[in-house]
Write a protein that holds these residues in place. Structure first.
Motif, PDB file in Angstrom:
ATOM      1  N   MET A  60       0.820  -1.186   0.000  1.00  0.00           N
ATOM      2  CA  MET A  60       0.000   0.000   0.000  1.00  0.00           C
ATOM      3  C   MET A  60       0.873   1.264   0.000  1.00  0.00           C
ATOM      4  N   LEU A  61       1.896   1.302   0.862  1.00  0.00           N
ATOM      5  CA  LEU A  61       2.748   2.485   0.933  1.00  0.00           C
ATOM      6  C   LEU A  61       3.542   2.692  -0.353  1.00  0.00           C
ATOM      7  N   ARG A  62       4.022   1.598  -0.924  1.00  0.00           N
ATOM      8  CA  ARG A  62       4.776   1.721  -2.186  1.00  0.00           C
ATOM      9  C   ARG A  62       3.881   2.241  -3.311  1.00  0.00           C
ATOM     10  N   ARG A  63       2.642   1.756  -3.342  1.00  0.00           N
ATOM     11  CA  ARG A  63       1.708   2.214  -4.376  1.00  0.00           C
ATOM     12  C   ARG A  63       1.423   3.711  -4.204  1.00  0.00           C
ATOM     13  N   LEU A  64       1.194   4.129  -2.976  1.00  0.00           N
ATOM     14  CA  LEU A  64       0.981   5.550  -2.705  1.00  0.00           C
ATOM     15  C   LEU A  64       2.205   6.373  -3.086  1.00  0.00           C
ATOM     16  N   ALA A  65       3.380   5.876  -2.740  1.00  0.00           N
ATOM     17  CA  ALA A  65       4.610   6.581  -3.075  1.00  0.00           C
ATOM     18  C   ALA A  65       4.741   6.754  -4.586  1.00  0.00           C
ATOM     19  N   GLU A  66       4.359   5.739  -5.342  1.00  0.00           N
ATOM     20  CA  GLU A  66       4.419   5.834  -6.807  1.00  0.00           C
ATOM     21  C   GLU A  66       3.448   6.901  -7.316  1.00  0.00           C
ATOM     22  N   GLN A  67       2.262   6.960  -6.723  1.00  0.00           N
ATOM     23  CA  GLN A  67       1.290   7.971  -7.137  1.00  0.00           C
ATOM     24  C   GLN A  67       1.793   9.381  -6.821  1.00  0.00           C
ATOM     25  N   PHE A  68       2.386   9.558  -5.637  1.00  0.00           N
ATOM     26  CA  PHE A  68       2.965  10.854  -5.304  1.00  0.00           C
ATOM     27  C   PHE A  68       4.124  11.184  -6.237  1.00  0.00           C
ATOM     28  N   GLU A  69       4.909  10.184  -6.616  1.00  0.00           N
ATOM     29  CA  GLU A  69       6.034  10.407  -7.529  1.00  0.00           C
ATOM     30  C   GLU A  69       5.538  10.907  -8.877  1.00  0.00           C
ATOM     31  N   ILE A  70       4.490  10.314  -9.386  1.00  0.00           N
ATOM     32  CA  ILE A  70       3.934  10.758 -10.671  1.00  0.00           C
ATOM     33  C   ILE A  70       3.495  12.220 -10.589  1.00  0.00           C
ATOM     34  N   SER A  71       2.753  12.549  -9.550  1.00  0.00           N
ATOM     35  CA  SER A  71       2.281  13.921  -9.373  1.00  0.00           C
ATOM     36  C   SER A  71       3.446  14.888  -9.184  1.00  0.00           C
ATOM     37  N   SER A  72       4.412  14.513  -8.371  1.00  0.00           N
ATOM     38  CA  SER A  72       5.563  15.370  -8.123  1.00  0.00           C
ATOM     39  C   SER A  72       6.388  15.563  -9.396  1.00  0.00           C
ATOM     40  N   SER A  73       6.571  14.512 -10.163  1.00  0.00           N
ATOM     41  CA  SER A  73       7.337  14.607 -11.409  1.00  0.00           C
ATOM     42  C   SER A  73       6.714  15.599 -12.371  1.00  0.00           C
ATOM     43  N   VAL A  74       5.402  15.567 -12.473  1.00  0.00           N
ATOM     44  CA  VAL A  74       4.697  16.514 -13.344  1.00  0.00           C
ATOM     45  C   VAL A  74       4.912  17.939 -12.838  1.00  0.00           C
TER      46      VAL A  74
END
Length: 102
Positions: A1-15
């Motif tokens: 769950m935490l890794r999935r959330l981290a990936e979602q935050f990474e996508i948003s942050s990258s943009v």
């Protein structure tokens, strides 16, 4: 769950960083987390009458507190992801329970 959330935050942050021409070096993750903690502290001070309300209603200030808490949480996950930290394992080790996955 935490890794999935981290990936979602990474996508948003990258943009966000690409759109604003921000370089994320190793220090950026910790510095940004510290910046967000300052904003959370400011929201808390405002909500608890220790800072200027700046025309914000109590409901607005409660929402600001939630928003800044979300920012801290997101940047903490980004910091952990960048440094390849296994937060789930650390939670089990330090807090002695298993984070539930959904």
């Amino acid at each position: 769950m935490l890794r999935r959330l981290a990936e979602q935050f990474e996508i948003s942050s990258s943009v966000h960083v690409a759109a604003n021409n921000i370089e994320r070096d190793a220090d950026w993750y910790l510095l940004k987390l510290q910046e967000e903690m300052g904003e959370l502290t400011q929201a808390w001070n405002r909500l608890t009458g220790r800072g200027r309300a700046k025309g914000r209603s109590p409901e607005d200030m409660q929402r600001d507190l939630a928003d800044e808490t979300a920012d801290v949480f997101g940047h903490l996950l980004l910091f952990a992801r960048h440094n390849d930290l296994d937060l789930a394992a650390a939670i089990e080790r330090k807090w002695r329970f298993q984070p539930q996955s959904r």
